[in-house]
Each structure stands twice: as structure tokens, then as C-alpha cells.
Write a protein that holds these residues in place. Structure first.
Motif, short mmCIF file in Angstrom:
data_model
loop_
_atom_site.label_atom_id
_atom_site.label_comp_id
_atom_site.label_asym_id
_atom_site.label_seq_id
_atom_site.Cartn_x
_atom_site.Cartn_y
_atom_site.Cartn_z
N PRO A 515 0.81 -1.11 -0.09
CA PRO A 515 0.14 0.13 -0.17
C PRO A 515 0.77 1.32 0.06
O PRO A 515 1.86 1.22 0.82
N LYS A 516 0.28 2.28 -0.66
CA LYS A 516 1.01 3.62 -0.82
C LYS A 516 0.16 4.69 -0.33
O LYS A 516 0.76 5.67 0.32
N VAL A 517 -1.02 4.60 -0.61
CA VAL A 517 -1.79 5.66 -0.11
C VAL A 517 -2.86 4.98 0.97
O VAL A 517 -3.69 4.06 0.68
N ILE A 518 -2.68 5.59 2.22
CA ILE A 518 -3.34 4.97 3.29
C ILE A 518 -4.02 6.12 4.08
O ILE A 518 -3.63 7.44 4.33
N ALA A 519 -5.14 5.82 4.51
CA ALA A 519 -6.18 6.87 5.10
C ALA A 519 -6.17 6.21 6.91
O ALA A 519 -6.27 5.18 6.95
N THR A 520 -6.11 7.09 7.56
CA THR A 520 -6.35 6.77 9.03
C THR A 520 -7.42 7.51 9.64
O THR A 520 -7.82 8.67 9.16
N THR A 521 -8.25 6.86 10.43
CA THR A 521 -9.40 7.22 11.04
C THR A 521 -9.56 6.56 12.34
O THR A 521 -8.98 5.67 12.83
N LEU A 549 1.66 14.08 4.06
CA LEU A 549 0.76 13.95 4.91
C LEU A 549 -0.24 14.81 4.57
O LEU A 549 -0.07 16.14 4.58
N ILE A 550 -1.61 14.37 4.50
CA ILE A 550 -2.60 15.23 4.07
C ILE A 550 -3.37 15.35 5.34
O ILE A 550 -3.97 14.15 5.88
N GLN A 615 -10.65 16.85 -8.91
CA GLN A 615 -9.60 17.39 -8.49
C GLN A 615 -9.03 16.46 -7.31
O GLN A 615 -7.83 16.24 -7.42
N PHE A 616 -9.82 15.87 -6.35
CA PHE A 616 -9.34 15.23 -5.38
C PHE A 616 -8.62 14.01 -5.78
O PHE A 616 -7.56 13.38 -5.22
N GLN A 617 -9.28 13.34 -7.01
CA GLN A 617 -8.61 12.14 -7.39
C GLN A 617 -7.34 12.27 -8.27
O GLN A 617 -6.50 11.46 -8.15
N ASP A 618 -7.29 13.36 -8.84
CA ASP A 618 -6.02 13.80 -9.74
C ASP A 618 -4.97 14.17 -8.49
O ASP A 618 -3.80 13.64 -8.76
N LEU A 619 -5.29 14.53 -7.53
CA LEU A 619 -4.35 15.06 -6.41
C LEU A 619 -3.54 13.85 -5.96
O LEU A 619 -2.46 13.66 -5.62
N LEU A 620 -4.48 12.71 -5.60
CA LEU A 620 -4.05 11.34 -5.07
C LEU A 620 -3.24 10.68 -6.09
O LEU A 620 -2.40 10.08 -5.64
N LEU A 621 -3.76 10.66 -7.29
CA LEU A 621 -3.05 10.03 -8.47
C LEU A 621 -1.65 10.74 -8.73
O LEU A 621 -0.73 9.92 -8.67
N GLN A 622 -1.28 12.01 -8.50
CA GLN A 622 -0.21 12.61 -8.60
C GLN A 622 0.90 12.28 -7.40
O GLN A 622 1.86 12.06 -7.60
N ALA A 623 -0.05 12.51 -6.21
CA ALA A 623 1.02 12.10 -5.07
C ALA A 623 1.29 10.77 -5.17
O ALA A 623 2.56 10.43 -4.66
N ARG A 624 0.44 9.71 -5.52
CA ARG A 624 0.93 8.28 -5.54
C ARG A 624 2.29 8.23 -6.49
O ARG A 624 3.06 7.25 -6.33
N ASP A 626 4.55 10.63 -7.07
CA ASP A 626 5.65 11.24 -6.68
C ASP A 626 6.14 10.90 -5.15
O ASP A 626 7.32 11.26 -4.83
N TYR A 627 5.35 10.22 -4.42
CA TYR A 627 5.77 10.02 -2.95
C TYR A 627 5.83 8.24 -2.73
O TYR A 627 4.96 7.63 -3.53
N ASP A 628 6.51 7.99 -1.75
CA ASP A 628 6.66 6.63 -1.41
C ASP A 628 5.41 6.37 -0.53
O ASP A 628 4.70 4.93 -0.63
N TRP A 629 5.02 7.36 0.25
CA TRP A 629 3.84 7.19 1.27
C TRP A 629 3.08 8.09 1.08
O TRP A 629 3.59 9.35 1.17
N VAL A 630 1.66 8.01 1.09
CA VAL A 630 0.66 9.14 1.39
C VAL A 630 -0.39 8.77 2.61
O VAL A 630 -0.82 7.76 2.47
N ILE A 631 -0.29 9.48 3.39
CA ILE A 631 -1.06 9.32 4.51
C ILE A 631 -2.03 10.38 4.78
O ILE A 631 -1.58 11.65 4.84
N ILE A 632 -3.44 10.05 4.77
CA ILE A 632 -4.50 10.96 4.97
C ILE A 632 -5.10 10.78 6.22
O ILE A 632 -5.53 9.66 6.68
N ASP A 633 -5.22 11.87 7.01
CA ASP A 633 -5.90 12.00 8.30
C ASP A 633 -7.38 12.26 8.16
O ASP A 633 -7.64 13.42 7.92
#
Length: 707
Positions: A515-521, A549-550, A615-624, A626-633
Motif C-alpha cells: 500500500p502507498k495511499v493510506i487513510a487513518t480514522t 501527510l494530508i 480534483q481530489f482524485q487527480d491529487l491522489l494520483l499525482q501524489a501516488r 511522486d511519493y513513497d507513502w501518502v497518509i490521509i488523516d
């Protein structure tokens, strides 16, 4: 296979038992303040009560009951005291007969008591395997307690002596009358023999005839004694009935009627059994199983009347103990009535035996028959007169002595204080306080429905990715009261190592597709999801990975305050095209660790539509890319629906659960919503886990990996 599996199962069971024990110890360690407070409070209360409780004093006295004493030998009335039981004596001591006397004694000393008060202060018991009754008297003063005990002892001694004297006087009068009659019979018999010899001459009986005549004389002597005993028992029954009538007048009418009916029925049954027993004895079957069975039934019925009257005393609330006296009189009435019927049956048997022997004497001539009868009268009269003289002499001695059968072998001494026992009370209070507090702790623990450990998460179907130990504020830097993050990392730091373990478990559990894009809740607010997201991103960046970190919690964002940044511009401005993505991303550098962060930004009118936008989907796609990990709080699941919308665009979600705070029902509801929405749950992180309080070191908490 069986031999290999068995020891393994046993070893697992022993480990589980050890873990449970350690958990119990940990619970007590965590609640030690509560345990101490409850215990100290209990001890203080006991101390206060003991301090203000008036002192209690107690003295003892011992009375020896001479069961073998009697003022006569053969007459049953003279051996009445022998048949009394020790329990009966205790009932008499605690009855108004004795206690009213003691009240009179104490009034002479200026002390005012009632019989009920004395009874409440008096405790009686039988010294094991002896004929000794021990009296324990308690009171508020050592001197008064001693006087009270002396009064009760003196009252019972006086009662015993008066009873003995009364019996002895009655026996003496009875015996004097019987002696006069017996002496007259002797004189009449001797005169009759002399007149016969002067008129007819001396007649000699054969040896066989003389032997039969002696047998008849012996039986007639027994008949005479039985008739005297019958008269004595009739006199005793009359006296008992008089006493019974007096006591019956003090009882409630309903109690008197029910007890009289019981007594009549018991008397009828006992008379029947006693008649059967005497019949067996007359046939020479004494000691046979039949006789023993009858005697056992008689004893059982006597016990039955004891229990009946005892229950009657409790039901009627007999505080004065009148029923105890009534019970003893009733038992005496039954005993005397049975003895009277037994004597009458015995007299009938003796008469029959005499008639049988006399049939053998009819062969004699009229003169020989008459001489034999006269000779028997002389022998029987002399034997009866001799026995009565001995009994009369004993009764006179008893009257002169005027003593009962009670001897004081330990007189009451000056009372000693027995209460309050402050040290004992404090010790009991300490133990009780410990037990109560421990019980309350485990009861509250049992009623606690929050998640505390791995086993509960497994029952909920949530894989445990890691356990974050309880935060030690000395190792954290706090910019707010709700979000803490690490200042630095150390290989030996358990908190940092716990986040490293989360990363490892994430990789191992998703080995085929990392996994690269992970949400925390979290299920509910306040479980530390923002702290977890921030520190997890920091640990990942510290290992040399590129992390974004988002802050997706647009309702109550926390990350900008924790990092000392401004809220805007941020995510909402990027998605609404108010700022470029590059301008909305900030690079935070602390302790030479770089983490790219997108703060929340201002709150938009529709948060859900913002996250559903292209726009949010594009943001996550670009971050995926450009980054090793994307963490969304994200916000808690109960706070906003975006907590279920965003994870659909990510690789999965991490559910943060605070140990000992999050209710199981809340987690179940959150998991149900995520399952219905088709969210991929990567696992759960147990936050703020107090490993030491649960009885384990940190190694237990984060040492378990997923799978």
C-alpha cells in the motif's frame, strides 16, 4: 501426532493462564490508588467506630451440675434430678423463674434491670464432655457486670436449693405417712401370726411349699414397692399439673391450645409404646432389637416435642422464655404419665404372677394356706418398712442440708474489657477493605466494555498491526493538548519502535501489493488518530522514504497546530483551484527529517462533494507517483461520511483505537459501516496501550505482528 499436539496445547494453556494472571496483576497495579483509598477509608471508619464505641466488659462463671446426687435410692421422685438434661438446665437458667430472682437481687444493690435485659447480656454453654455449665455475662461496667453474674448464679442456686428442699419436704411428708402405714402393717401382721399360732399352733411347710411361699412374698414385696411408687408418681403428676396450669396462663391462648393438642397426641403414642416395651420386658426380651427399636421411637418423639415447642417459642416471639419453662413441664408431665401407666401395667403383671404361684398353694390345707399368707405378710411388711425407713432418713438429711445439685466451681471475677477490640477491628477492616476494593476493581473491569487488547480485536475481526504504548510526555513535544509527536527516534525507544513495527506489519500483510495511499480514522473522536498519522509519517520519513501527510479532517483539523503551521492555504484551497498544488504543499523539517504536509485549509460549504471531486482524485494520483507513502488523516467515522468516501480512493484504511477508552459497540458499528461501503481495512492500531498496567512489558505490546 497426538503426542506432539498434546504438550503444545498444554503449553499454550499454561501461557494463557500466566497471561491472565499477569493481566490481573496489571489491573491492580493500575488501580493501586483506588485500592489504597478504599482500604485506608475502611480502616479509618473502623477506627472511628471503635473509638466512639462504649467499652464492653465480660466475666465468666462455671456451675457444676451433680447429676448423680439424689435424696433417695429406689423411689423415682427422689431421683428426679438425675433424669434432667444439661440443656434443660440452660433453659431454666435463661427463664423468668431464675432471671426474675436475679432482678430482685440486683434491685437490692441499687441496679435496675429487667429479665429481658439480663437475658440479652447472658450467654450459656456446656463445657465439652462435662457436667459444667459456663455463664458469660457482658455489661458496660466491670463492677456491675460482676454483680450481675453473681446475681444470676445466686438466683439459680437459690432456685435449685428451693426446688430440692421443696421436693425433699414433700418426700419426707410422703415417706412419714408411708412409714406409719407400713409400721401398722408390720404390727398387724405380727399380731395375726401370734394369734394364729396360739389358736392353731405352729405349722411347718415343706421345703417346696416354703420356696413357693418365698417367691410369692418377693412378688408381693415388689407389688408393695410398685404401689408406693405409683402413689409417689401420682403426687408428682399433681404437682406438675399445678405448675403447668400456672405457666399455661401466661401463654397466648392459641399457643396453649396447639401445644396441648400436641402433648395429648404424644402422650397417647408414648403410652402405647411404653406398654409394648413393658410387655416385651415381661417376656424376658430386654435388650432385643424390638425393644431397642421401641426405645428409639420413644426418644424420637421426645425430640419431636422439643423441636415443636422450640419453634413455637420463635413463632410467638417469646422474649421472656416462658415457653422454655412450659416445655420442661410438658416433658415432665409426659414422662410422669408414661411412668404411671408403666407402673400400672407392672402391677398388673405382678398380680398375675402372684396368682399363678398361689394356684400352687391351693393344695395346702386351709390352716397351712392361711399360715403361709400370714408369714408372707410379715416378710413383706418388714421389707417395705426397712426400705421406707432408709428413704425417710435420707430425706431428712436432704431437708437439713437444704442444698441443691449446683456447685459454683468458678465464681464471677471482676469483668475484663472485651470490646471494642480496636486492633482486631482495624485488621479486619484492612482485610475487608482490600477484598472490597479488589472486588470493585474486578467488577468494574468486568463491566468495562472497552477494547483493551489483541484478543478483543481478533474477536471483532480486525487484524492488529501494532500497539502504540502509552505516551510518555517526557519524550514528546506538545504544541496542543490533543496532539503529540516525537521529537526524535531512538532504536531503544519503545514508542518509535512500535511505529516501525506498524510499517513492517503493513508490508508483511500486503506482501503482493504494497500500500502507498493510506487513510487513518477512528470510530469515535479523541482516540489519537491525528497523533498516529503524524508520528507514523515522521517514522516513515526518518527511514529515508518520501512521505506526504494530508489533513483530511476539514471539520476539526489538528495537524497544522501540532506542526506550528497555519491552517490555510491547504487542501480545500487546492481542490477548489484557489492555489496550485505546489503552493499548498509545505515541507516541514524537524530534527533533520523532511515531511511534506497539506494542511486542511478553510472549511468548504460541502466537504463530501469536495472529496468526491475529480480534483481530489487527480491529487491522489499525482501524489501516488511522486511519493513513497501518502497518509490521509480523516475525521472519525461517526463525524463525517468522507471517512468512508476517501478510503475508496486509497489502498486501505487504518483504524486507530485507544486502549481502554473505545467502546466495543462503537468499533462494531464502525466496522459494519466500512464493510457495507466496501472499504479495505488494512488493520487496527491499538493506541495508548498501558503495557505495564496490564502486567506486561512493552515487548508484549508491540512485539506481535499481524499474521
Amino acid at each position: 501426532m497426538v503426542n506432539q499436539v498434546g504438550p503444545q496445547v498444554a503449553d499454550n494453556q499454561s501461557k494463557e493462564a500466566e497471561i491472565d494472571l499477569l493481566q490481573m496483576v496489571g489491573i491492580l497495579r493500575r488501580k493501586w490508588i483506588f485500592l489504597a483509598v478504599v482500604t485506608v477509608f475502611t480502616v479509618i471508619v473502623a477506627g472511628v467506630i471503635s473509638h466512639f464505641t462504649p467499652p464492653t466488659y465480660e466475666t465468666t462463671a462455671q456451675l457444676l451440675i451433680d447429676q448423680s446426687s439424689s435424696v433417695g435410692g429406689e423411689l423415682a421422685f427422689l431421683t428426679t434430678q438425675q433424669s434432667d438434661k444439661m440443656e434443660n438446665r440452660i433453659q431454666v437458667i435463661t427463664s423468668p423463674i431464675v432471671l426474675d430472682r436475679a432482678v430482685d437481687y440486683l434491685q437490692g444493690l441499687g441496679e435496675e434491670f429487667t429479665a429481658e435485659q439480663l437475658r440479652s447480656r447472658l450467654t450459656t454453654s456446656i463445657v465439652a464432655r462435662t457436667d459444667v455449665i459456663e455463664l458469660r455475662v457482658s455489661g458496660d461496667s466491670p463492677e456491675v457486670t460482676k454483680y450481675t453474674a453473681e446475681a444470676i448464679v445466686a438466683a439459680y442456686q437459690g432456685y435449685s436449693e428451693n426446688r430440692a428442699k421443696e421436693q425433699a419436704v414433700r418426700i419426707q411428708a410422703f415417706l412419714e405417712e408411708q412409714v406409719e402405714r407400713s409400721l401398722q402393717r408390720v404390727e398387724d401382721a405380727e399380731v395375726a401370726v401370734r394369734d394364729f399360732q396360739q389358736r392353731v399352733g405352729i405349722i411347718f411347710l415343706s421345703s417346696e411349699e416354703a420356696k413357693v411361699n418365698q417367691h410369692i412374698a418377693g412378688l408381693e414385696s415388689q407389688l408393695m414397692n410398685a404401689e408406693i411408687r405409683l402413689d409417689e408418681y401420682l403426687m408428682r403428676l399433681d404437682h406438675t399439673m399445678q405448675e403447668l396450669e400456672r405457666v399455661r396462663g401466661e401463654l397466648p391462648r392459641s399457643t396453649s391450645i396447639s401445644s396441648d393438642q400436641m402433648v395429648e397426641e404424644l402422650q397417647r403414642r408414648l403410652v402405647e409404646l411404653e406398654g409394648t416395651r413393658i410387655e416385651y420386658l415381661s417376656r424376658g426380651l430386654g435388650g432385643s432389637p424390638e425393644v431397642r427399636q421401641i426405645e428409639n421411637r420413644i426418644a424420637a418423639m421426645t425430640t419431636e416435642i422439643h423441636e415443636f415447642l422450640g419453634e413455637l417459642a420463635l413463632d410467638t416471639g417469646d422474649t421472656r422464655g416462658t415457653l422454655n419453662v412450659y416445655r420442661e413441664l410438658v416433658l415432665e408431665q409426659i414422662t410422669v404419665t408414661v411412668e404411671i401407666n408403666g407402673l400400672r401395667n407392672r402391677i398388673a403383671l405382678i398380680v398375675n404372677r402372684i396368682n399363678e404361684y398361689q394356684d400352687q398353694m391351693w393344695r395346702l390345707s386351709d390352716k397351712a394356706f392361711e399360715y403361709a399368707r400370714l408369714e408372707r405378710d410379715v416378710m413383706v411388711s418388714n421389707q417395705t418398712y426397712s426400705m421406707l425407713i432408709q428413704e425417710l432418713e435420707r430425706s431428712r438429711i436432704a431437708v437439713e442440708r437444704e442444698m441443691g445439685d449446683v456447685q459454683v466451681i468458678r465464681p464471677p471475677a471482676l469483668a475484663k474489657q472485651i470490646g471494642p477490640r480496636t486492633r482486631l477491628n482495624l485488621a479486619i477492616a484492612f482485610v475487608l477493605g482490600m477484598f472490597v476494593s479488589v472486588g470493585i476493581v474486578f467488577l468494574l473491569e468486568f463491566m468495562d466494555n472497552t477494547v483493551k487488547g489483541r484478543s478483543q480485536l481478533e474477536m471483532l475481526g480486525l487484524p492488529l498491526l501494532g500497539v502504540i504504548p502509552k505516551v510518555n510526555t517526557a519524550k514528546f513535544e506538545s504544541n496542543s493538548d490533543q496532539c503529540l509527536f516525537l521529537e526524535g527516534t531512538d532504536a531503544t525507544d519503545p514508542v518509535a519502535a512500535a511505529y516501525v513495527r506498524v510499517e513492517s506489519n503493513l508490508r508483511f500483510s500486503n506482501f503482493e501489493k504494497q500500500p502507498k495511499v493510506i487513510a487513518t480514522t477512528s470510530a469515535v473522536p479523541g482516540e489519537g488518530k491525528s497523533t498516529t498519522a503524524l508520528n507514523f509519517a515522521y517514522i516513515l520519513a526518518h527511514s529515508g522514504q518520501k512521505v506526504l501527510l494530508i489533513d483530511g479532517d476539514l471539520r476539526k483539523p489538528m495537524l497544522h497546530r501540532a506542526l506550528g503551521e497555519t491552517r490555510s492555504p491547504g487542501l480545500s484551497e487546492i481542490l477548489s483551484a484557489q492555489v496550485d498544488r505546489e503552493d499548498g504543499i509545505r515541507t516541514v523539517n524537524f530534527n533533520d527529517v523532511r515531511v511534506d504536509v497539506i494542511t486542511a485549509g478553510i472549511r468548504p460549504p460541502s466537504i463530501v462533494n469536495l472529496f468526491r471531486s475529480k480534483q481530489f482524485q487527480d491529487l491522489l494520483l499525482q501524489a501516488r507517483n511522486d511519493y513513497d507513502w501518502v497518509i490521509i488523516d480523516l475525521p472519525p467515522i461517526q463525524a463525517g461520511s468522507e471517512a468512508l468516501e476517501v478510503p475508496m480512493l486509497s489502498d486501505g484504511i487504518l483504524l486507530v483505537i485507544e486502549s481502554g477508552q473505545t467502546p466495543i459497540q462503537a468499533i462494531q458499528e464502525a466496522k459494519k459501516q466500512m464493510d457495507q461501503a466496501g472499504v479495505n481495512i488494512l488493520g487496527a492500531i491499538l493506541n495508548q496501550y498501558d503495557a505495564k498496567s496490564m502486567g506486561y512489558g512493552y515487548g508484549y505490546g508491540y512485539g506481535y505482528g499481524y499474521g
